[in-house]
Structure formats: structure tokens, C-alpha cells
Design an enzyme around this catalytic site. Sequence first.
Site, PDB file in Angstrom:
ATOM      1  N   GLU A  77       1.091  -1.282  -0.112  1.00  0.00           N
ATOM      2  CA  GLU A  77      -0.068  -0.098  -0.136  1.00  0.00           C
ATOM      3  C   GLU A  77       0.720   1.096  -0.333  1.00  0.00           C
ATOM      4  O   GLU A  77       2.348   1.098   0.442  1.00  0.00           O
ATOM      5  CB  GLU A  77      -0.607   0.209   1.243  1.00  0.00           C
ATOM      6  N   PRO A 115      -9.674   5.309   2.068  1.00  0.00           N
ATOM      7  CA  PRO A 115      -9.477   6.265   0.730  1.00  0.00           C
ATOM      8  C   PRO A 115      -8.764   5.238   0.261  1.00  0.00           C
ATOM      9  O   PRO A 115      -8.203   6.323  -0.293  1.00  0.00           O
ATOM     10  CB  PRO A 115      -9.942   6.895   0.965  1.00  0.00           C
ATOM     11  N   LYS A 116      -9.566   4.149  -0.956  1.00  0.00           N
ATOM     12  CA  LYS A 116      -8.517   3.376  -1.632  1.00  0.00           C
ATOM     13  C   LYS A 116      -8.720   3.059  -2.733  1.00  0.00           C
ATOM     14  O   LYS A 116      -9.979   3.336  -3.133  1.00  0.00           O
ATOM     15  CB  LYS A 116      -8.534   1.870  -0.259  1.00  0.00           C
ATOM     16  N   LYS A 117      -7.494   3.181  -3.604  1.00  0.00           N
ATOM     17  CA  LYS A 117      -7.485   2.551  -4.952  1.00  0.00           C
ATOM     18  C   LYS A 117      -6.697   1.273  -5.387  1.00  0.00           C
ATOM     19  O   LYS A 117      -5.725   1.819  -4.434  1.00  0.00           O
ATOM     20  CB  LYS A 117      -7.268   3.831  -6.218  1.00  0.00           C
TER      21      LYS A 117
END
EC number: 4.1.1.4
Length: 247
Positions: A77, A115-117
Site C-alpha cells: 500500500e 480512501p483506497k484505490k
Amino acid sequence: MDIDTVRKTAFAMPLTSPAYPPGPYRFINREFFIITYRTDPARLRAMVPEPLEVPEPLVSYEFIRMADSTGFGDYTESGQVIPVTFEGKPGTYTLAMYLDDHPPLAGGREMWGFPKKLATPRLQTSKDTLLGTLDYGPVRVATGTMGYKHKELDLAAQQQRLARPNFLLKIIPHVDGRTARICELSRNTMEDIVMKGAWTGPASLELAHHALAPVADLPVLEIVEARHLIADLTLGMGEVVFDYLAK
């Protein structure tokens, strides 16, 4: 399946095969590469939602390697975390994170509001250099480097920093596709932290502009510190501290 059974078994989607299991979520040998830098104060304040406050114009750019995590598996990440205060107490606010694994992406968004993409981050050692990169599609948007384990840091001090609360702006849209069904500030902490190593060294950070991964919107003006940490920890569940839709 009757309504009662749906109510009793519903945890995550799909109902009969959720994308991730229930917690707790334990991470073994979680590796952090964190570069803290000074940025434009006006731009930073424009991105941090009230009631959080920004004491200094600082951003921590993070590369995190998670090779052994309960239920989420093996993934990496990367993204930006901002030091903030809430009701006068220090914490962090996660602005955006990019990762390469679906279960923590789905679980992070749905449970806590991370807030992940989806993207392609990497954290590795290249000879004498700790190297972190983030690619969004074919475009390299972040490159961080640090001299590998040049100086040890105090483990107790780093554990205290990791234990600070983290804040997230959780947004779930309504089925009408126009309004938010959930819009709240959540708080979570890392628990049962076992520090295994902490180091610092000379560091650099390069951010590139990208329309959908706008990490360079908070420009690097000055590198303040860099840290390389390894720890076992549990990602604690969250609590709502502010509801933006409450009247």
C-alpha cells in the site's frame, strides 16, 4: 433465504461469499517506509475536513509492505497521511491510499472508510537503498528512497507514534447516485503493537502529477524526516466521532 436469516448472516458483500472475513486483522512483520515532508499550507488545509485541525503543513508519504495479514493476505500500500489534531489531541488523517489487493481495498472502504484505490505500489531493498514506488497504470507517480538502516531509532518512541489515532472520512453514496447515505469521520487505532525495528537515513521523495492519483497536489517543499519501521500489530475496529449528516 428468509428475511431473518439475511439479517443474522449479513456482514459484507456478496452475502454468501463476503470479499473479506470478520476481524480482528493481525499483521506480522508489517514494514513501513514513511517520508515526512513540508508542503504548501493553504493547499493542505483545503484538503483536511473540519473538525480536524492542521497544526503544521506536514505530510507523511507512506509505502507499507504487508506480506502476512489475517484475512487480507499479502499486499502493498502507498499514499499520503497528514498529521492532525482532534479536540486538541494528536492523530493522523489518511488522505488517500493506493494498493494492489481487493479484500483490504473493499474491507477498508466499507468498514472504516479508508480512501483506497487500486494501483501498483512496491517497497523493496535495492542494494544499499530502501526503495518505494507507486505506479497508477503505466505511470510512475511516486518514488521514495532512503539509505538502508543508517541509524537506529528509539523503539518505544516509534511505538507511541504508531499508536496515535487515525481519522478517516467515510463516504457511502445513496442508491440514488446523487447524495451520501453515510458521511462521517471515523477513528481507529493500531493495537497490540510489537516493534521489531526502526531506522532512519538520508531520504528523497519525488511526486509526479496524475489526474486520478493526485499525490503531487501536495508538493514536496522540504524533507523533514524518514523512517523505516517493522512491527507486528492489530488494526483495531473504528468508532464514529463526527456525523456530517446529523441535524
